[in-house]
Write a protein that holds these residues in place. Structure first.
Motif, PDB file in Angstrom:
ATOM      1  N   THR A  27       0.837  -1.192   0.000  1.00 48.78           N
ATOM      2  CA  THR A  27       0.000   0.000   0.000  1.00 48.78           C
ATOM      3  C   THR A  27       0.875   1.245   0.000  1.00 48.78           C
ATOM      4  N   VAL A  28       0.810   1.967  -1.090  1.00 54.91           N
ATOM      5  CA  VAL A  28       1.590   3.194  -1.249  1.00 54.91           C
ATOM      6  C   VAL A  28       0.609   4.328  -1.517  1.00 54.91           C
ATOM      7  N   THR A  29       0.826   5.438  -0.843  1.00 51.30           N
ATOM      8  CA  THR A  29       0.004   6.624  -1.071  1.00 51.30           C
ATOM      9  C   THR A  29       0.907   7.770  -1.500  1.00 51.30           C
ATOM     10  N   SER A  30       0.300   8.760  -2.129  1.00 53.30           N
ATOM     11  CA  SER A  30       1.076   9.922  -2.563  1.00 53.30           C
ATOM     12  C   SER A  30       0.371  11.194  -2.125  1.00 53.30           C
ATOM     13  N   LYS A  31       1.171  12.217  -1.964  1.00 59.18           N
ATOM     14  CA  LYS A  31       0.644  13.547  -1.625  1.00 59.18           C
ATOM     15  C   LYS A  31       1.297  14.540  -2.571  1.00 59.18           C
ATOM     16  N   LEU A  50       5.902  10.203  -1.514  1.00 54.39           N
ATOM     17  CA  LEU A  50       5.366   8.851  -1.474  1.00 54.39           C
ATOM     18  C   LEU A  50       5.520   8.251  -0.079  1.00 54.39           C
ATOM     19  N   TYR A  51       4.473   7.534   0.349  1.00 57.74           N
ATOM     20  CA  TYR A  51       4.425   6.953   1.688  1.00 57.74           C
ATOM     21  C   TYR A  51       4.071   5.473   1.605  1.00 57.74           C
ATOM     22  N   HIS A  52       4.728   4.685   2.437  1.00 57.80           N
ATOM     23  CA  HIS A  52       4.423   3.257   2.588  1.00 57.80           C
ATOM     24  C   HIS A  52       4.254   3.014   4.084  1.00 57.80           C
ATOM     25  N   ASP A  53       3.137   2.430   4.452  1.00 55.82           N
ATOM     26  CA  ASP A  53       2.818   2.239   5.874  1.00 55.82           C
ATOM     27  C   ASP A  53       2.897   3.559   6.636  1.00 55.82           C
ATOM     28  N   GLY A  54       2.489   4.646   5.987  1.00 61.11           N
ATOM     29  CA  GLY A  54       2.469   5.957   6.621  1.00 61.11           C
ATOM     30  C   GLY A  54       3.830   6.615   6.755  1.00 61.11           C
ATOM     31  N   LYS A  55       4.869   5.986   6.238  1.00 61.54           N
ATOM     32  CA  LYS A  55       6.237   6.520   6.341  1.00 61.54           C
ATOM     33  C   LYS A  55       6.701   7.035   4.991  1.00 61.54           C
ATOM     34  N   ALA A 105      10.553   0.525   5.539  1.00 64.71           N
ATOM     35  CA  ALA A 105       9.554   0.685   6.611  1.00 64.71           C
ATOM     36  C   ALA A 105      10.077   0.146   7.931  1.00 64.71           C
ATOM     37  N   VAL A 106      10.743  -0.992   7.903  1.00 72.65           N
ATOM     38  CA  VAL A 106      11.314  -1.578   9.124  1.00 72.65           C
ATOM     39  C   VAL A 106      12.359  -0.643   9.706  1.00 72.65           C
ATOM     40  N   GLU A 107      13.231  -0.123   8.861  1.00 70.29           N
ATOM     41  CA  GLU A 107      14.256   0.814   9.329  1.00 70.29           C
ATOM     42  C   GLU A 107      13.629   2.040   9.977  1.00 70.29           C
ATOM     43  N   LYS A 108      12.604   2.594   9.344  1.00 68.44           N
ATOM     44  CA  LYS A 108      11.968   3.809   9.854  1.00 68.44           C
ATOM     45  C   LYS A 108      11.248   3.542  11.175  1.00 68.44           C
ATOM     46  N   SER A 109      10.689   2.332  11.360  1.00 67.39           N
ATOM     47  CA  SER A 109       9.977   2.029  12.593  1.00 67.39           C
ATOM     48  C   SER A 109      10.933   1.804  13.749  1.00 67.39           C
ATOM     49  N   GLN A 110      12.181   1.509  13.457  1.00 65.94           N
ATOM     50  CA  GLN A 110      13.188   1.272  14.502  1.00 65.94           C
ATOM     51  C   GLN A 110      13.803   2.565  15.021  1.00 65.94           C
ATOM     52  N   LYS A 111      13.512   3.668  14.337  1.00 69.95           N
ATOM     53  CA  LYS A 111      14.104   4.964  14.741  1.00 69.95           C
ATOM     54  C   LYS A 111      13.200   5.689  15.695  1.00 69.95           C
TER      55      LYS A 111
END
Length: 101
Positions: free
Chosen positions: A20-24, A32-37, A95-101
């Protein structure tokens, strides 16, 4: 040169096969965002992804480019975005990297 709606739609169609990818839309370009990141963007009809440990491993041979004039950050230019399996691995890793920060 701003990104065309057609290019945006095509990239989004390809990316959403990987997750799931969204764009703004931002000033004619797209974040571009994946899992809100935030993981990258579409700039001047180019898909660019942030430099992270995971993206560096997977995209190390890809060129680094500035997303826009005056940018201080280089990002990986991704040409393999039509490969859903590869993009899933890339997006999930970021996404995993971003959630670990």
């Amino acid at each position: 040169m701003a990104t065309s709606a057609e290019y945006h739609d095509y990239v989004m169609e390809c990316l959403n096969k990987a997750g799931t990818v969204t764009s703004k839309k931002m000033m004619g370009e797209y974040c571009l965002y994946h899992d809100g990141k935030l993981f990258g963007g579409i700039y001047d009809n180019r898909l660019l992804v942030k430099r992270t440990e995971n993206s560096g491993k997977l995209l190390g041979d890809c060129p680094l480019e500035y997303p826009y004039e005056g940018s201080k950050s280089l990002m990986f230019l991704v040409s393999e975005f039509e490969d859903a399996e590869f993009m899933k691995k890339l997006l999930d890793g970021i996404a995993v990297e971003k959630s670990q920060k």
